[in-house]
Design a protein around this motif. Structure first.
Motif, PDB file in Angstrom:
ATOM      1  N   SER A 119       0.848  -1.184   0.000  1.00 30.54           N
ATOM      2  CA  SER A 119       0.000   0.000   0.000  1.00 30.54           C
ATOM      3  C   SER A 119       0.887   1.238   0.000  1.00 30.54           C
ATOM      4  CB  SER A 119      -0.900   0.010   1.245  1.00 30.54           C
ATOM      5  OG  SER A 119      -0.124   0.290   2.393  1.00 30.54           O
TER       6      SER A 119
ATOM      7  N   ASN B  46       0.982   3.548   2.181  1.00 31.35           N
ATOM      8  CA  ASN B  46       1.401   4.001   3.512  1.00 31.35           C
ATOM      9  C   ASN B  46       2.218   2.963   4.262  1.00 31.35           C
ATOM     10  OD1 ASN B  46      -0.720   2.276   3.865  1.00 31.35           O
ATOM     11  ND2 ASN B  46      -1.848   3.575   5.288  1.00 31.35           N
TER      12      ASN B  46
ATOM     13  N   LYS C 219       3.560  -4.428   8.671  1.00 28.77           N
ATOM     14  CA  LYS C 219       4.171  -3.110   8.527  1.00 28.77           C
ATOM     15  C   LYS C 219       5.413  -3.102   9.401  1.00 28.77           C
ATOM     16  CE  LYS C 219       3.267   1.831   8.299  1.00 28.77           C
ATOM     17  NZ  LYS C 219       2.295   2.943   8.459  1.00 28.77           N
TER      18      LYS C 219
ATOM     19  N   HIS D 248       2.823   3.743  13.094  1.00 29.45           N
ATOM     20  CA  HIS D 248       2.647   5.086  13.640  1.00 29.45           C
ATOM     21  C   HIS D 248       1.357   5.135  14.451  1.00 29.45           C
ATOM     22  CE1 HIS D 248       5.857   6.465  11.037  1.00 29.45           C
ATOM     23  NE2 HIS D 248       5.255   5.897  10.011  1.00 29.45           N
TER      24      HIS D 248
ATOM     25  N   SER E 197      -0.975   7.016  14.027  1.00 31.38           N
ATOM     26  CA  SER E 197      -2.087   7.216  13.089  1.00 31.38           C
ATOM     27  C   SER E 197      -2.566   5.918  12.429  1.00 31.38           C
ATOM     28  CB  SER E 197      -1.693   8.210  12.002  1.00 31.38           C
ATOM     29  OG  SER E 197      -0.559   7.728  11.293  1.00 31.38           O
ATOM     30  N   ASP E 198      -1.834   4.838  12.629  1.00 33.11           N
ATOM     31  CA  ASP E 198      -2.272   3.540  12.086  1.00 33.11           C
ATOM     32  C   ASP E 198      -3.324   2.882  12.974  1.00 33.11           C
ATOM     33  OD1 ASP E 198       1.111   2.848  11.026  1.00 33.11           O
ATOM     34  OD2 ASP E 198      -0.574   3.601   9.824  1.00 33.11           O
TER      35      ASP E 198
END
Lengths: 115, 116
Positions: free
Chosen positions: A59, A61, A78, A82, A84-85
């Motif tokens: 992806s 991100n 991943k 972060h 924000s994930d």
């Protein structure tokens, strides 16, 4: 019929740590594979998909997923998360070569990223 | 461009009342799907429209649930004589129709239905 199993309902992880969200599927026919993400109070967004070709898909991100036919898996990874994930992640399948693509979803994995 | 929109965003209704949930798909998307997201059940497929016809209604949980689509665009999901177990978030999605391949489904924000 297809089914999707997400083994972990919740995965807590510290920021910048690696993460793997597991997804296994069962199907008598070939399938397409998807990961959707749902941020708090928002709708579902497609994160990545496997239709054909390279078994490793990425992806924009930083997430990636690898289709493993022999293990019927499509785990999401991943290397460094972060804050924000933080979101709920849904694995889904749809039948190949059908006239439409009804999605069968797993029950979701809540990724909780803390500082 | 505009995404999939749904209205209302929240609906609280009394048990036994009828409710209508609306979905506006992305312009030009001929395929439209309804799903339900509830605690314990996760995300479940309800019904699929291709144009104005519904070739797959297999996910509708009972005959209290019905849906229609007019003009190949807006769809309405109707739940009659609502029950508490109908409480859930109802999601609508639309996609291009390819006649065989799998195109991305774009989801709306959902309608949160609470039956008291």
């Amino acid at each position: 019929a297809q089914s999707v199993t997400q083994l972990d309902s919740q995965v807590p992880v510290f920021e910048e740590a690696p993460v793997e969200l597991r997804c296994n599927y069962s199907s008598s026919v070939s399938v397409y594979l998807f990961w959707y993400v749902q941020y708090p109070n928002q709708g579902l967004q497609l994160l990545l998909k496997y239709l054909s070709g390279s078994t490793l898909v990425e992806s924009i991100n930083g997430f990636e997923a690898e289709f493993n036919k022999s293990q019927t898996s499509f785990h999401l990874r991943k290397p460094s998360v972060h804050i924000s994930d933080t979101a709920e992640y849904f694995c889904a399948v749809s039948r190949m070569n059908s006239g439409y693509s009804t999605l069968t979803f797993g029950k979701g994995t809540m990724l909780l990223v803390s500082p | 461009g505009a995404g999939v929109s749904q209205s209302p965003s929240n609906k609280v209704t009394e048990k036994g009342k009828d409710v209508e949930l609306r979905c506006d798909p992305i312009s030009g998307h001929t395929a439209l799907y309804w799903y339900r997201q509830s605690l314990g059940q996760g995300l479940e497929f309800l019904i699929y429209f291709q144009g104005n016809s519904a070739p797959d209604k297999s996910g509708l949980p009972s005959d209290r649930f019905s849906a229609e689509r007019t003009g190949g665009s807006v769809s309405t999901l109707t739940i009659q004589r609502t029950q508490q177990e109908d409480s859930a978030v109802y999601l609508c999605a639309s996609s291009q129709y390819s006649g065989g391949a799998s195109y991305e489904q774009y989801f709306g924000p959902g309608t949160r239905l609470t039956v008291t």
